[in-house]
Design a protein around this motif. Structure first.
Motif, PDB file in Angstrom:
ATOM      1  N   THR A  61      38.598  34.530  14.853  1.00 48.29           N
ATOM      2  CA  THR A  61      38.782  35.879  13.493  1.00 48.29           C
ATOM      3  C   THR A  61      40.114  36.104  12.856  1.00 48.29           C
ATOM      4  O   THR A  61      40.435  36.065  12.589  1.00 48.29           O
ATOM      5  N   GLY A  62      40.682  36.226  14.010  1.00 48.23           N
ATOM      6  CA  GLY A  62      42.053  36.397  14.057  1.00 48.23           C
ATOM      7  C   GLY A  62      42.951  34.939  13.253  1.00 48.23           C
ATOM      8  O   GLY A  62      44.008  35.261  12.242  1.00 48.23           O
ATOM      9  N   ALA A  63      42.589  33.697  13.791  1.00 47.82           N
ATOM     10  CA  ALA A  63      42.695  32.161  13.012  1.00 47.82           C
ATOM     11  C   ALA A  63      42.355  32.937  11.702  1.00 47.82           C
ATOM     12  O   ALA A  63      43.023  32.330  10.363  1.00 47.82           O
ATOM     13  N   LYS A  64      41.056  33.075  11.669  1.00 49.10           N
ATOM     14  CA  LYS A  64      40.360  33.269   9.908  1.00 49.10           C
ATOM     15  C   LYS A  64      40.997  34.439   8.898  1.00 49.10           C
ATOM     16  O   LYS A  64      41.783  34.371   8.274  1.00 49.10           O
ATOM     17  N   LEU A  65      41.200  35.705   9.849  1.00 53.35           N
ATOM     18  CA  LEU A  65      42.612  36.690   9.400  1.00 53.35           C
ATOM     19  C   LEU A  65      43.440  35.907   8.839  1.00 53.35           C
ATOM     20  O   LEU A  65      44.316  36.064   7.363  1.00 53.35           O
ATOM     21  N   ALA A  66      44.586  35.446   9.772  1.00 53.11           N
ATOM     22  CA  ALA A  66      45.460  34.568   9.411  1.00 53.11           C
ATOM     23  C   ALA A  66      45.919  34.014   8.913  1.00 53.11           C
ATOM     24  O   ALA A  66      47.103  33.426   7.678  1.00 53.11           O
ATOM     25  N   SER A  67      44.837  32.932   8.076  1.00 54.84           N
ATOM     26  CA  SER A  67      44.609  31.959   7.378  1.00 54.84           C
ATOM     27  C   SER A  67      44.705  31.908   5.915  1.00 54.84           C
ATOM     28  O   SER A  67      45.479  31.269   4.908  1.00 54.84           O
ATOM     29  N   ALA A  68      44.073  33.227   5.964  1.00 55.60           N
ATOM     30  CA  ALA A  68      43.954  33.684   4.771  1.00 55.60           C
ATOM     31  C   ALA A  68      44.741  34.339   3.695  1.00 55.60           C
ATOM     32  O   ALA A  68      44.735  33.963   2.251  1.00 55.60           O
ATOM     33  N   MET A  69      45.482  35.118   4.617  1.00 59.44           N
ATOM     34  CA  MET A  69      46.545  35.376   4.217  1.00 59.44           C
ATOM     35  C   MET A  69      48.129  34.088   3.714  1.00 59.44           C
ATOM     36  O   MET A  69      49.118  34.509   3.044  1.00 59.44           O
ATOM     37  N   ARG A  70      47.903  33.812   4.305  1.00 59.96           N
ATOM     38  CA  ARG A  70      48.932  32.489   4.772  1.00 59.96           C
ATOM     39  C   ARG A  70      49.407  31.677   3.596  1.00 59.96           C
ATOM     40  O   ARG A  70      49.026  31.790   2.166  1.00 59.96           O
ATOM     41  N   GLY A  71      50.767  32.015   3.149  1.00 67.82           N
ATOM     42  CA  GLY A  71      50.954  31.392   1.979  1.00 67.82           C
ATOM     43  C   GLY A  71      51.644  32.858   1.192  1.00 67.82           C
ATOM     44  O   GLY A  71      52.222  32.919  -0.343  1.00 67.82           O
ATOM     45  N   TRP A  72      50.961  34.677   0.976  1.00 63.77           N
ATOM     46  CA  TRP A  72      50.787  34.825   0.013  1.00 63.77           C
ATOM     47  C   TRP A  72      52.497  35.802  -0.050  1.00 63.77           C
ATOM     48  O   TRP A  72      52.759  35.847   0.879  1.00 63.77           O
ATOM     49  N   GLU A  73      52.519  35.628  -1.949  1.00 60.20           N
ATOM     50  CA  GLU A  73      54.181  35.425  -1.754  1.00 60.20           C
ATOM     51  C   GLU A  73      54.207  37.383  -1.245  1.00 60.20           C
ATOM     52  O   GLU A  73      53.713  38.386  -1.230  1.00 60.20           O
ATOM     53  N   HIS A  74      55.797  37.738  -1.162  1.00 65.00           N
ATOM     54  CA  HIS A  74      56.577  38.372  -0.050  1.00 65.00           C
ATOM     55  C   HIS A  74      55.156  39.264   0.933  1.00 65.00           C
ATOM     56  O   HIS A  74      55.851  40.345   1.291  1.00 65.00           O
ATOM     57  N   LEU A  75      54.513  38.390   1.699  1.00 68.93           N
ATOM     58  CA  LEU A  75      53.718  39.322   2.311  1.00 68.93           C
ATOM     59  C   LEU A  75      54.148  39.050   3.864  1.00 68.93           C
ATOM     60  O   LEU A  75      54.419  37.677   3.993  1.00 68.93           O
ATOM     61  N   ARG A  76      53.941  39.963   5.121  1.00 64.18           N
ATOM     62  CA  ARG A  76      54.799  39.878   5.921  1.00 64.18           C
ATOM     63  C   ARG A  76      53.744  40.382   7.107  1.00 64.18           C
ATOM     64  O   ARG A  76      53.087  41.925   6.585  1.00 64.18           O
ATOM     65  N   TYR A  77      53.696  40.342   7.893  1.00 65.36           N
ATOM     66  CA  TYR A  77      51.999  39.852   8.808  1.00 65.36           C
ATOM     67  C   TYR A  77      52.150  39.511  10.560  1.00 65.36           C
ATOM     68  O   TYR A  77      52.417  38.393  10.372  1.00 65.36           O
ATOM     69  N   GLU A  78      50.921  40.665  10.731  1.00 63.90           N
ATOM     70  CA  GLU A  78      51.470  39.483  12.438  1.00 63.90           C
ATOM     71  C   GLU A  78      49.586  39.607  12.955  1.00 63.90           C
ATOM     72  O   GLU A  78      49.209  40.747  12.022  1.00 63.90           O
ATOM     73  N   VAL A  79      48.608  39.085  13.861  1.00 62.37           N
ATOM     74  CA  VAL A  79      47.393  39.129  13.978  1.00 62.37           C
ATOM     75  C   VAL A  79      47.482  38.975  15.483  1.00 62.37           C
ATOM     76  O   VAL A  79      48.094  37.935  15.294  1.00 62.37           O
ATOM     77  N   THR A  80      47.148  39.306  16.069  1.00 58.12           N
ATOM     78  CA  THR A  80      46.826  38.896  17.162  1.00 58.12           C
ATOM     79  C   THR A  80      44.774  39.296  17.939  1.00 58.12           C
ATOM     80  O   THR A  80      44.349  40.233  16.671  1.00 58.12           O
ATOM     81  N   GLU A  81      44.290  38.521  18.507  1.00 56.79           N
ATOM     82  CA  GLU A  81      43.260  38.038  18.448  1.00 56.79           C
ATOM     83  C   GLU A  81      43.427  38.572  20.755  1.00 56.79           C
ATOM     84  O   GLU A  81      43.945  37.813  20.971  1.00 56.79           O
ATOM     85  N   GLU A  82      42.511  39.616  21.097  1.00 50.46           N
ATOM     86  CA  GLU A  82      42.551  39.501  22.798  1.00 50.46           C
ATOM     87  C   GLU A  82      41.747  38.766  23.345  1.00 50.46           C
ATOM     88  O   GLU A  82      41.179  38.164  22.921  1.00 50.46           O
ATOM     89  N   ALA A  83      42.158  38.050  24.208  1.00 51.28           N
ATOM     90  CA  ALA A  83      41.147  37.734  25.313  1.00 51.28           C
ATOM     91  C   ALA A  83      39.967  37.623  25.575  1.00 51.28           C
ATOM     92  O   ALA A  83      39.756  38.969  25.291  1.00 51.28           O
ATOM     93  N   THR A  84      39.163  36.729  26.224  1.00 47.58           N
ATOM     94  CA  THR A  84      37.569  37.067  26.749  1.00 47.58           C
ATOM     95  C   THR A  84      37.497  35.964  28.054  1.00 47.58           C
ATOM     96  O   THR A  84      38.671  35.820  28.186  1.00 47.58           O
ATOM     97  N   LEU A  85      36.427  37.145  28.190  1.00 40.83           N
ATOM     98  CA  LEU A  85      36.436  35.410  29.731  1.00 40.83           C
ATOM     99  C   LEU A  85      36.417  34.092  29.090  1.00 40.83           C
ATOM    100  O   LEU A  85      36.570  33.756  30.764  1.00 40.83           O
ATOM    101  N   THR A  86      35.994  33.769  28.118  1.00 41.86           N
ATOM    102  CA  THR A  86      36.350  32.801  28.416  1.00 41.86           C
ATOM    103  C   THR A  86      36.649  32.044  27.434  1.00 41.86           C
ATOM    104  O   THR A  86      37.397  30.968  27.110  1.00 41.86           O
ATOM    105  N   THR A  87      37.986  32.891  26.668  1.00 46.50           N
ATOM    106  CA  THR A  87      39.192  31.948  25.416  1.00 46.50           C
ATOM    107  C   THR A  87      40.461  33.417  26.092  1.00 46.50           C
ATOM    108  O   THR A  87      40.435  33.793  26.504  1.00 46.50           O
ATOM    109  N   ASP A  88      41.239  32.280  25.740  1.00 50.10           N
ATOM    110  CA  ASP A  88      42.934  33.364  26.055  1.00 50.10           C
ATOM    111  C   ASP A  88      42.780  33.940  24.771  1.00 50.10           C
ATOM    112  O   ASP A  88      42.109  33.056  23.229  1.00 50.10           O
ATOM    113  N   ALA A  89      43.902  34.997  24.438  1.00 46.07           N
ATOM    114  CA  ALA A  89      44.479  35.383  23.304  1.00 46.07           C
ATOM    115  C   ALA A  89      45.376  34.509  22.110  1.00 46.07           C
ATOM    116  O   ALA A  89      45.768  33.524  23.022  1.00 46.07           O
ATOM    117  N   GLY A  90      45.542  34.947  21.241  1.00 40.52           N
ATOM    118  CA  GLY A  90      46.424  34.346  20.056  1.00 40.52           C
ATOM    119  C   GLY A  90      47.052  35.492  19.587  1.00 40.52           C
ATOM    120  O   GLY A  90      46.890  36.617  19.616  1.00 40.52           O
TER     121      GLY A  90
END
Length: 166
Positions: A61-90
């Motif tokens: 979901t973090g990647a989807k949120l970041a990608s959906a806003m990518r390139g929007w003019e004047h937009l500054r943002y950060e997205v974090t996604e926590e790790a799970t037992l099987t995946t690392d965070a981003g």
């Protein structure tokens, strides 16, 4: 992708008023639930607004949120996604001038720099300045430098608790 859920936080550090409703609709679409963001004026520039949102969703979901806003003019943002037992965070960072930066994070919140990236940096062992430049690039320093005044300006507006997931 499996059906494992994770948590994350979206920080929008600056957005023009004209994008606020569009951002809210986009986030609702990605999260597949209606959300209502609380926008406040960005203290660094009263033409911009800021908000944040803690979210829960499937891994990726973090990647989807970041990608959906990518390139929007004047937009500054950060997205974090926590790790799970099987995946690392981003962590995704975006600024209008630099575009998007992604870093994998380990379960402790440390940025992970891949072996191949380190090998690339080591190609400049006889050029210390180039080596330093490449390390800063690998760590997203330019993005952090550009976002830091906006992070500082929003300090104290909201408190976010870290979550422990078994």
């Amino acid at each position: 992708m499996n059906n494992v859920n994770t948590r994350g936080v979206l920080f929008i550090h600056s957005a023009p008023r004209s994008l606020c409703k569009h951002i809210q609709w986009m986030i609702s679409n990605v999260l597949n639930t209606e959300i209502k963001l609380q926008w406040t004026a960005q203290p660094l520039d009263d033409k911009f607004y800021m908000t944040d949102l803690s979210w829960v969703g499937p891994v990726g979901t973090g990647a989807k949120l970041a990608s959906a806003m990518r390139g929007w003019e004047h937009l500054r943002y950060e997205v974090t996604e926590e790790a799970t037992l099987t995946t690392d965070a981003g962590r995704w960072l975006h600024t209008p001038d630099l575009g998007i930066f992604y870093a994998q994070m380990d379960r402790c919140g440390n940025m992970v720099v891949s072996e191949n990236r380190i090998r690339h940096v080591l190609e400049y062992e006889n050029e210390p300045q180039k080596m330093i430049h490449e390390l800063k690039l690998a760590l997203g320093k330019a993005w952090d430098d550009e976002l830091e005044p906006f992070r500082y300006a929003s300090d104290g507006n909201n408190l976010h608790w870290l979550h422990y997931t078994k």
